[in-house]
Design an enzyme around this catalytic site. Structure first.
Site, PDB file in Angstrom:
ATOM      1  NE  ARG A  37      -2.516   0.864   3.250  1.00 37.66           N
ATOM      2  CZ  ARG A  37      -3.245   0.720   4.552  1.00 37.66           C
ATOM      3  NH1 ARG A  37      -4.557   0.441   4.616  1.00 37.66           N
ATOM      4  NH2 ARG A  37      -2.845   0.673   5.885  1.00 37.66           N
ATOM      5  CE  LYS A  77      -2.662   4.638   7.379  1.00 40.91           C
ATOM      6  NZ  LYS A  77      -3.897   4.686   7.628  1.00 40.91           N
ATOM      7  CD  GLU A 124     -12.011   5.416   3.810  1.00 40.08           C
ATOM      8  OE1 GLU A 124     -11.762   4.846   4.494  1.00 40.08           O
ATOM      9  OE2 GLU A 124     -11.587   5.765   2.796  1.00 40.08           O
TER      10      GLU A 124
END
Length: 341
Positions: free
Chosen positions: A82, A184, A220
């Site tokens: 990620r 992220k 989310e």
């Protein structure tokens, strides 16, 4: 080495300086070999890329002591993957995956006495991150980068048991269509700060964000993916290109299918469906699953049938099974647990 003598069960979810951090620098097109350091400060140019244009990304994972006394970490390979995606999107160099995993393990080893004992509810939180360190005044990527890993012991996310929370549906967006919602990046979290402070002031634990294009579909929260349970026992999770691919969520989906035999649907979830779900929860590294007892949709309260007293039965079983895998009381799927030798 013996664990530190700390009041583990009462630690906050906060930063505490530990023994060593890992640091590696990227310069002239290559990473140096990296080192463990006891210097927990960073010195850089006042014009560093990270300070001017927010060129930074991070990861979060944990190490803990299992029931049989081993020290382990959970699926760091997925965090490495990620972070690679984050770096590529932010035009930053990728720290090679094998070195990334080794650096995480070496940093845990160097801080072994900071790993909380089994049963304390506390864990060692691991924060790998990267940022542009060289001076940049024109809008362009930095020429030099620093990759670091810090660790800090953190207390149990839920002190005194898992308690359902109240959340609200937000009018603001956390990400744009085709933006950076699925990586992220530090800037995603900066964007959510005003809204989370506002939510807390108004008595809500979190904001639920809807799709930024139409504000129709559930996405989310500021820091976690969402899970729903239907009346007929299916696990449903929103599907969108602007959601962060949570490692906890992906793990819970596999546990739901392979351990609990649940049907799992990853699909768009219309906000009109919220009243039909019998359990709702947030999932992430820190809490694994935080149950939601009430959703406030602009003053209309949607009371989740599982209630405000405790986590619902399906999410409870899911949470217990995944934490059992992490803590060594349940057999883990191949490759999920990395033991710190």
């Amino acid at each position: 080495m013996m664990a530190k003598d700390l009041d583990w069960a009462n630690l906050p979810f906060g930063y505490m300086e530990t023994t060593k951090s890992f640091v590696s620098n990227w310069k002239n097109g290559a990473w140096d070999e990296g080192t463990l350091t006891s210097d927990h400060t960073i010195t850089m140019s006042e014009c560093a890329g990270v300070l001017q244009y927010a060129q930074t990304c991070f990861e979060g994972l944990k190490a803990y002591t299992t029931a049989d006394g081993k020290i382990v970490t959970f699926r760091p390979d997925l965090n490495a993957d990620r972070m690679k995606d984050s770096c590529e999107r932010l035009e930053m160099p990728v720290f090679p995956k094998d070195r990334w995993i080794k650096a995480v393990i070496d940093t845990i080893k160097a801080n072994i006495e900071w790993v909380p004992p089994y049963g304390s509810g506390a864990t060692l939180y691991i924060r790998p991150y990267m940022f542009g360190s060289s001076a940049v005044i024109g809008v362009k990527p930095a020429d030099e980068y620093q990759f670091r890993i810090l660790v800090t012991p953190v207390g149990p996310y839920f002190k005194g048991g898992v308690k359902p929370i109240t959340v609200r549906i937000s009018d603001l967006d956390r990400a744009a269509p085709h933006g950076t919602g699925d990586i992220k990046a530090g800037l995603n979290y900066a964007m959510s700060l005003y809204n989370i402070v506002d939510a807390h002031k108004k008595g809500f634990a979190e904001n639920i964000y809807t799709d930024p294009a139409t504000h129709t579909y559930i996405e989310e929260t500021g820091g976690a993916n969402i899970l729903f349970v239907t009346k007929d026992g299916k696990l449903v999770t929103p599907k969108s290109n602007s959601i962060l691919p949570s490692i906890t969520r992906r793990s819970l989906i596999q546990v739901a299918k392979d351990y609990l035999g649940l049907t799992v649907e990853e699909r768009q979830v219309n906000k009109n469906e919220l009243k039909d779900f019998v359990e709702v929860g947030l999932c992430g590294t820190a809490a694994v699953i935080s149950p939601i007892g009430c959703i406030d949709d602009h003053g209309t309260k949607i009371n989740v049938p599982s209630g405000m007293d405790e986590i619902g039965p399906v999410l409870k079983k899911l949470r217990e099974t995944l934490t059992g895998i992490q803590m060594g009381s349940e057999k883990a799927p191949e490759g999920w647990i990395y033991e710190i030798k």
